[in-house]
Design an enzyme around this catalytic site. Structure first.
Site, PDB file in Angstrom:
ATOM      1  N   ASP A   9       0.875  -1.158   0.000  1.00 34.76           N
ATOM      2  CA  ASP A   9       0.000   0.000   0.000  1.00 34.76           C
ATOM      3  C   ASP A   9       0.924   1.224   0.000  1.00 34.76           C
ATOM      4  O   ASP A   9       2.134   1.089   0.191  1.00 34.76           O
ATOM      5  CB  ASP A   9      -0.899  -0.041   1.235  1.00 34.76           C
ATOM      6  N   ASP A  11      -0.172   5.086   1.107  1.00 36.34           N
ATOM      7  CA  ASP A  11      -0.438   6.006   2.209  1.00 36.34           C
ATOM      8  C   ASP A  11      -0.371   5.292   3.554  1.00 36.34           C
ATOM      9  O   ASP A  11      -0.973   4.226   3.731  1.00 36.34           O
ATOM     10  CB  ASP A  11      -1.826   6.641   2.056  1.00 36.34           C
ATOM     11  N   ASP A  20      -3.535  12.379   0.198  1.00 38.77           N
ATOM     12  CA  ASP A  20      -4.651  13.275  -0.130  1.00 38.77           C
ATOM     13  C   ASP A  20      -4.822  14.328   0.957  1.00 38.77           C
ATOM     14  O   ASP A  20      -4.885  15.529   0.678  1.00 38.77           O
ATOM     15  CB  ASP A  20      -5.945  12.471  -0.277  1.00 38.77           C
ATOM     16  N   ASP A  95      -4.995   3.440  -3.141  1.00 40.82           N
ATOM     17  CA  ASP A  95      -6.163   4.245  -3.469  1.00 40.82           C
ATOM     18  C   ASP A  95      -5.824   5.733  -3.486  1.00 40.82           C
ATOM     19  O   ASP A  95      -6.708   6.574  -3.347  1.00 40.82           O
ATOM     20  CB  ASP A  95      -7.290   3.967  -2.454  1.00 40.82           C
ATOM     21  N   ASP A 175      -2.237  -0.818   5.733  1.00 42.43           N
ATOM     22  CA  ASP A 175      -2.677  -0.247   7.013  1.00 42.43           C
ATOM     23  C   ASP A 175      -4.181  -0.065   7.099  1.00 42.43           C
ATOM     24  O   ASP A 175      -4.756  -0.146   8.179  1.00 42.43           O
ATOM     25  CB  ASP A 175      -2.010   1.117   7.231  1.00 42.43           C
TER      26      ASP A 175
END
Length: 272
Positions: A9, A11, A20, A95, A175
């Site tokens: 992942d 972030d 973001d 994402d 996470d």
């Protein structure tokens, strides 16, 4: 050290914050973001926020400069470089969006460590505004997963990766709650590394029986490095032992008797 695919992942895994939120907060648009958040999906909101930031005079270079000072643990980059140097195939499933991720990876000098970046696409339009689009176009069809946000089901990416490999082991690091669904797709012999006290870790703690992969938690970049390199070493030793055992089973009169275990053809890399 072939035979290991490491999926990160981004972030709060590679970097220590949500990219973001970092951009929105650093450019002073937090109040507007919070006002609009209940009205639309997160992915659509980020595209809208890029429009608002652009209208306020923020350029794509301003956004890039903010991204270049994103917080990251000092051991995260060495961990990634070490895993890559050991021959692991590193991929990102996130994402966030492509511009944010590529800008940060290039700034950190680790862009070339990754063979794939699976995320929400983005582009800079003719007006100089950053546009952010969904990884899965939920306006035309649903991906059908109730566990994931409408714009991305990470397990769909994991299943594609699994279909492209043969005997490789998967290590998945994440996470967030969006990392729970792909963790469910990992099999026996795979490994999941949830960040301790984050949503993925909490979901696994509440539902340990649904995870087939071996679970190894971590708290910060130092533990990420220690655990990841330990697992890479462990898998490598298991692969070497299996190869040695297989070599001992080859009969003396076999026409391939001169081929050593080390000379067997390696898996082809996934094209990118």
């Amino acid at each position: 050290m072939a035979g290991i695919v490491v999926v990160f992942d981004f972030d709060k895994t590679i970097i220590d914050v949500d990219s973001d939120n970092w951009v929105v907060d650093e450019l002073g648009a937090t109040d507007l973001f919070n006002q609009l958040l209940p009205t639309m999906p997160w992915n659509s909101l980020m595209d809208r926020m890029m429009k608002e930031l652009h209208s306020l005079g923020n350029t794509i270079d301003d956004i890039a400069e903010v991204l270049k000072r994103v917080p990251i643990h000092p051991r995260a980059v060495p961990a990634i470089k070490s895993a890559h140097a050991l021959g692991c195939d590193l991929k990102i499933v996130s994402d966030a969006n492509l511009f944010f991720i590529e800008t940060i990876l290039k700034h950190l000098g680790i862009m070339e460590c990754f063979s794939e970046i699976n995320t929400n696409p983005s582009l800079v339009d003719e007006e100089g505004r950053l546009r952010i689009f969904p990884h899965h176009d939920f306006t035309t069809s649903s991906h059908g997963c109730s566990l994931c946000p409408p714009n991305m089901c990470k397990s769909m990416v994991i299943k594609r990766i699994q279909a492209s490999i043969s005997t490789e082991k998967l290590i998945y690091l994440g996470d967030g709650s969006g990392d729970f669904c792909p963790s469910l797709k990992l099999g026996n012999g795979d490994y999941v590394m949830p960040r301790k006290n984050f949503p993925l870790w909490e979901l696994i703690c509440r539902n340990p029986g649904v995870i087939k992969a071996e679970i190894h938690e971590w708290s910060d970049g130092e533990e990420l490095e220690d655990v990841l390199l330990y697992l890479i070493k462990k898998i490598s030793e298991e692969n070497n032992n299996s190869a040695a055992a297989a070599a001992m089973l080859i009969p003396v009169d076999c026409k391939f008797e001169t081929i050593t275990a080390q000379a067997l053809p390696q898996a082809l890399p996934v094209p990118h």
